[in-house]
Design a protein around this motif. Structure first.
Motif, PDB file in Angstrom:
ATOM      1  N   THR A 131     -38.913  19.545 -20.269  1.00  0.00           N
ATOM      2  CA  THR A 131     -39.754  20.449 -21.046  1.00  0.00           C
ATOM      3  C   THR A 131     -41.007  19.698 -21.494  1.00  0.00           C
ATOM      4  O   THR A 131     -40.870  18.595 -22.004  1.00  0.00           O
ATOM      5  N   GLY A 171     -28.563  21.061 -18.043  1.00  0.00           N
ATOM      6  CA  GLY A 171     -28.420  22.195 -18.950  1.00  0.00           C
ATOM      7  C   GLY A 171     -29.618  22.460 -19.844  1.00  0.00           C
ATOM      8  O   GLY A 171     -30.086  23.588 -19.956  1.00  0.00           O
ATOM      9  N   MET A 172     -30.124  21.430 -20.488  1.00  0.00           N
ATOM     10  CA  MET A 172     -31.091  21.647 -21.569  1.00  0.00           C
ATOM     11  C   MET A 172     -32.379  22.283 -21.080  1.00  0.00           C
ATOM     12  O   MET A 172     -33.036  23.016 -21.801  1.00  0.00           O
ATOM     13  N   THR A 173     -32.752  21.996 -19.846  1.00  0.00           N
ATOM     14  CA  THR A 173     -33.996  22.534 -19.318  1.00  0.00           C
ATOM     15  C   THR A 173     -33.799  23.889 -18.647  1.00  0.00           C
ATOM     16  O   THR A 173     -34.718  24.420 -18.039  1.00  0.00           O
ATOM     17  N   GLY A 174     -32.567  24.440 -18.730  1.00  0.00           N
ATOM     18  CA  GLY A 174     -32.368  25.795 -18.238  1.00  0.00           C
ATOM     19  C   GLY A 174     -31.451  25.918 -17.033  1.00  0.00           C
ATOM     20  O   GLY A 174     -31.422  26.957 -16.383  1.00  0.00           O
ATOM     21  N   GLN A 195     -34.228  26.956 -27.894  1.00  0.00           N
ATOM     22  CA  GLN A 195     -33.568  28.214 -27.543  1.00  0.00           C
ATOM     23  C   GLN A 195     -32.097  28.239 -27.927  1.00  0.00           C
ATOM     24  O   GLN A 195     -31.478  29.284 -27.965  1.00  0.00           O
ATOM     25  N   ARG A 196     -31.506  27.070 -28.194  1.00  0.00           N
ATOM     26  CA  ARG A 196     -30.066  26.993 -28.400  1.00  0.00           C
ATOM     27  C   ARG A 196     -29.636  27.403 -29.801  1.00  0.00           C
ATOM     28  O   ARG A 196     -29.297  26.560 -30.608  1.00  0.00           O
ATOM     29  N   HIS A 215     -39.891  27.422 -25.231  1.00  0.00           N
ATOM     30  CA  HIS A 215     -38.851  27.176 -24.230  1.00  0.00           C
ATOM     31  C   HIS A 215     -38.132  25.890 -24.613  1.00  0.00           C
ATOM     32  O   HIS A 215     -38.595  25.150 -25.446  1.00  0.00           O
ATOM     33  N   GLY A 216     -37.016  25.624 -23.946  1.00  0.00           N
ATOM     34  CA  GLY A 216     -36.382  24.316 -24.102  1.00  0.00           C
ATOM     35  C   GLY A 216     -35.393  24.278 -25.230  1.00  0.00           C
ATOM     36  O   GLY A 216     -34.661  25.232 -25.463  1.00  0.00           O
ATOM     37  N   MET A 217     -35.385  23.171 -25.955  1.00  0.00           N
ATOM     38  CA  MET A 217     -34.325  22.901 -26.910  1.00  0.00           C
ATOM     39  C   MET A 217     -34.200  23.975 -27.990  1.00  0.00           C
ATOM     40  O   MET A 217     -33.112  24.283 -28.442  1.00  0.00           O
ATOM     41  N   GLY A 249     -30.065  15.200 -23.540  1.00  0.00           N
ATOM     42  CA  GLY A 249     -29.596  16.453 -22.961  1.00  0.00           C
ATOM     43  C   GLY A 249     -29.112  17.354 -24.079  1.00  0.00           C
ATOM     44  O   GLY A 249     -29.265  17.025 -25.260  1.00  0.00           O
ATOM     45  N   CYS A 250     -28.512  18.489 -23.732  1.00  0.00           N
ATOM     46  CA  CYS A 250     -27.952  19.376 -24.758  1.00  0.00           C
ATOM     47  C   CYS A 250     -27.020  18.600 -25.692  1.00  0.00           C
ATOM     48  O   CYS A 250     -27.006  18.825 -26.902  1.00  0.00           O
ATOM     49  N   GLU A 305     -41.025  24.648 -15.471  1.00  0.00           N
ATOM     50  CA  GLU A 305     -41.322  25.932 -14.822  1.00  0.00           C
ATOM     51  C   GLU A 305     -42.244  25.793 -13.618  1.00  0.00           C
ATOM     52  O   GLU A 305     -42.316  26.712 -12.794  1.00  0.00           O
TER      53      GLU A 305
END
Lengths: 527, 191
Positions: A29, A450-453, B43-44, B39-41, A375-376, A33
């Motif tokens: 991020t 995961g974190m970037t979609g 969103q969680r 966007h990105g983090m 990451g997430c 995209e």
């Protein structure tokens, strides 16, 4: 034809229509995209433009340089910290030079919306002595792809294109042009062998090109001059131009800076007609420092270093308006009944079960430390888990746990995601194996980035083989399924591997619930 | 003429769909538009917002200035008040009234609703309305309907057409269900 596009999408479509032959990238991020757009674009598919995700930014940069060597136009995309990962390849690509146009897209994140720092990629362009383009809006982002490839081929050098979050993730209408043909296949014939004797000659060539780069900036259509009777001159860099125009409209004596190296003559002319300069730039005070050097200590230069604009954080229409002496401010007082709402791991996410198990086992070891990664699962640092002691850069969990274990820390645990492990964790694991370090590595494998979609992860289905290949003992590569019902088994495995004096790897594996749902939808739609 | 709108809520509540529909309508109406998204983090399950700027004149900044937003559209009552510094003097808040509680320190609901009532606001339990329409996933369309009369620079019909376009690839039924939810929102706002 006009299309409503995100800044990132404008870059992607601009690249395709400029005859791109390959995009190389690791998700991050706010750059993700761009590659995703190219992956889904019909013309890119028809032309077979390379767009598969790379393992990390260094492999991406090198592959893009290889495509350029073969004469084709290549784009490499990353978030700002990715520039650190590919820096070796990037800086040396300026020494080898390029054949096909090569654009290095760096998406900076001032205010750290989704990052661990706000480093400014314009420093990297200057460091490597190559041009940098900084679009102010989505249209320029689109147009600068063809322009940037041409510039790169004319100079025989890579060109950095720097955007910030607010451009990458903002939509506007873009006038789209007809697609150009790809470059023909025509590999370089000169030696790109950076042995000292050759590198010295090539470095001299790069230095000789600096004058041409300066002239290109002076004459660039993107570095335009606007005049008024104001005695405060403004340098408006990239999207800062929009905030300046929002605040003072046409009453501005300014140089819009969207191409570097700095157009020094234009800046000197502006300074000569004004009493002071205000430098408005998103990110770090790169231009402010350079201009102070250019104009000398006696000329008043204002910006982030002088406190006229905030030293940290992104520009906003408000802080720019204030720096320009405009009155701003809220009408309504802040709400009383308000609480922060930080992001959190999804309900049902496997990382949650990993942290639940880990916390349960580690409660018995008061001296423990868990080294986290990016990451997430970094959200495991926040309540309710609060499991992590560190998160620094991609892959650092394993190597930091190793170093701490070398110093006597026990238990030293690393938590790293599957994609981050293949990005930068594997080499550190080899170090730990060779040193027989007493660490427990948890590769929390959710089968995706995961974190970037939810992009494909480079190591999916290969983790046991990778760990065994790096020399982790087979009986200490353990796989579990992170679900609440498996808690007794997971905690038992963690406990056993912590007690083992050496390198153990535990792989909790369950698909990310977001990608699981998406895959289910795609199956239903018959994709 | 311009209209600066902040659309906000909690990650996953569907605020980007609202922004997409307004964006589609604005593009068809030939308006200038800029829309900054998160966007990105963030969103969680965290707070999310989108800055949507519509104008008959070219727009410079992607972000809305303080006291610049004529409208805040929110999927969640506490979130509707997070961006009050951006609300203009004559601005309006259109929000879901039902809290989404995923944090331990969520404010006391009585006090929250009272503070919201003191603002120039319209609130409604949009999830309830969506259920009544037989489209429990259409709460964001109810909210868009509630906000529609206040958007002004676009007509209610412009927005209906945009819903039909955006959801067209999901089939006639989905379009109808979303239009029904939208119409219920419009009705609630104008009653």
């Amino acid at each position: 034809m006009k299309k409503l596009l995100l800044g990132d999408e404008a870059i992607a479509l601009g690249a395709i229509n400029a005859g791109l032959s390959g995009v190389y990238a690791y998700p991050g991020t706010p750059s993700t995209e761009i590659t995703e757009y190219i992956q889904n674009d019909p013309l890119a598919k028809e032309r077979g433009i390379h767009s598969r995700w790379c393992t990390n930014e260094k492999t991406a940069m090198e592959a893009a340089l290889g495509m350029s060597y073969a004469g084709k136009r290549a784009l490499v995309c990353m978030k700002h910290v990715g520039m650190n990962v590919c820096a070796d390849a990037f800086v040396n690509s300026a020494i080898t030079g390029v054949k096909g146009g090569l654009i290095v897209l760096a998406a900076d994140d001032p205010s750290m919306h989704s990052s661990q720092n706000e480093q400014d990629s314009r420093f990297y362009a200057k460091f490597a002595l190559v041009p940098c383009l900084e679009p102010s809006n989505q249209q320029e982002a689109y147009d600068m792809m063809a322009y940037g490839f041409d510039l790169s081929e004319k100079l025989g050098e890579p060109v950095v294109l720097r955007v910030v979050t607010r451009l990458a993730h903002s939509r506007a209408a873009v006038e789209v042009t007809e697609p150009m043909a790809e470059n023909p296949f025509s590999p370089a014939t000169d030696a790109w062998v950076l042995l000292p004797g050759i590198a010295r000659k090539k470095y001299a060539v790069l230095l000789e090109k600096q004058e041409t780069m300066m002239q290109a900036s002076e004459n660039s259509i993107y570095n335009k001059v606007e005049t008024s009777s104001s005695k405060t001159g403004i340098l408006a860099c990239g999207i800062a131009y929009n905030y300046v125009k929002e605040a003072i409209g046409d009453d501005a004596n300014l140089v819009k800076v969207s191409q570097y190296p700095l157009p020094e003559d234009k800046i000197k002319t502006l300074a000569a007609g004004c009493d002071e300069l205000l430098i408005v730039e998103d990110g770090q005070p790169v231009v402010e420092e350079l201009v102070k050097g250019l104009l000398g200590a006696d000329y008043p230069v204002k910006g982030r270093l002088t406190g006229d604009l905030p030293r940290t954080g992104e520009l906003t229409p408000d802080n720019v308006a204030k720096a320009l002496g405009k009155k701003t401010g809220a009408v309504f007082a802040p709400a009383q009944n308000m609480a922060a709402r930080p992001p959190q791991l999804c309900q049902g996410c496997g990382h949650r079960d990993v942290y639940t198990a880990l916390n349960q086992v580690l409660a018995e070891y008061p001296e423990h430390r868990v080294f986290g990664d990016i990451g997430c699962y970094t959200l495991g640092a926040l309540p309710p888990f609060q499991s992590l002691s560190s998160c620094v850069d991609m892959g650092a969990s394993i190597t930091m746990a190793k170093g701490a274990a070398d110093a006597g820390l026990f238990p030293a645990v690393a938590v790293i995601g599957d994609s981050t492990f293949t990005h930068s964790g594997m080499t550190g694991l080899l170090d730990a194996v060779n040193d027989k370090s007493n660490i427990t590595v948890i590769i929390s494998d959710n089968l995706t980035t995961g974190m970037t979609g939810g992009q494909d992860s480079a190591g999916t289905n290969k983790f046991e083989a990778i760990c065994l290949g790096l020399g982790v003992e087979p009986e200490h590569v353990r796989v579990v399924v992170p679900l609440p019902k498996n808690m007794p088994e997971i905690t038992q495995v963690i406990k056993e591997e912590i007690e083992y004096k050496g390198v153990s790897v535990i792989i909790p594996r369950r698909e990310c619930i977001q990608t699981f749902a998406r895959h289910a939808r795609e199956r239903k739609q018959g994709k | 003429m311009k209209k600066d709108i902040i659309i906000c809520g909690v990650g996953g509540q569907g605020i980007l769909s609202i922004a997409t529909i307004i964006g589609e309508a604005a593009t068809r109406a030939g308006l200038y538009l800029k829309q900054a998204e998160v966007h990105g983090m963030s969103q969680r399950g965290g707070d999310v917002q989108s800055n949507l700027r519509l104008s008959t004149e070219p727009i410079w900044s992607d972000l809305i200035s303080e006291a610049g937003a004529e409208l805040i559209i929110s999927m969640e009552p506490m979130e509707s008040m997070r961006y009050l510094s951006y609300l203009s003097k004559d601005g309006k808040v259109v929000t879901n009234s039902k809290p989404f509680v995923n944090i331990p320190n969520y404010p006391a609901e009585d006090a929250l609703q009272k503070e919201l009532d003191a603002l120039p606001s319209v609130k409604l339990d949009i999830e309830e309305v969506a259920k009544d329409c037989g489209n429990p996933r259409g709460a964001n369309m109810v909210l868009l309907g509630m906000a529609a009369p206040a958007i002004g620079i676009l007509s209610v019909e412009d927005l209906r057409n945009a819903i039909a376009t955006v959801f067209a690839r999901k089939g006639e039924q989905v379009v109808e269900a979303n239009l029904k939810a939208f119409d219920a929102g419009v009705k609630a706002a104008t009653e």
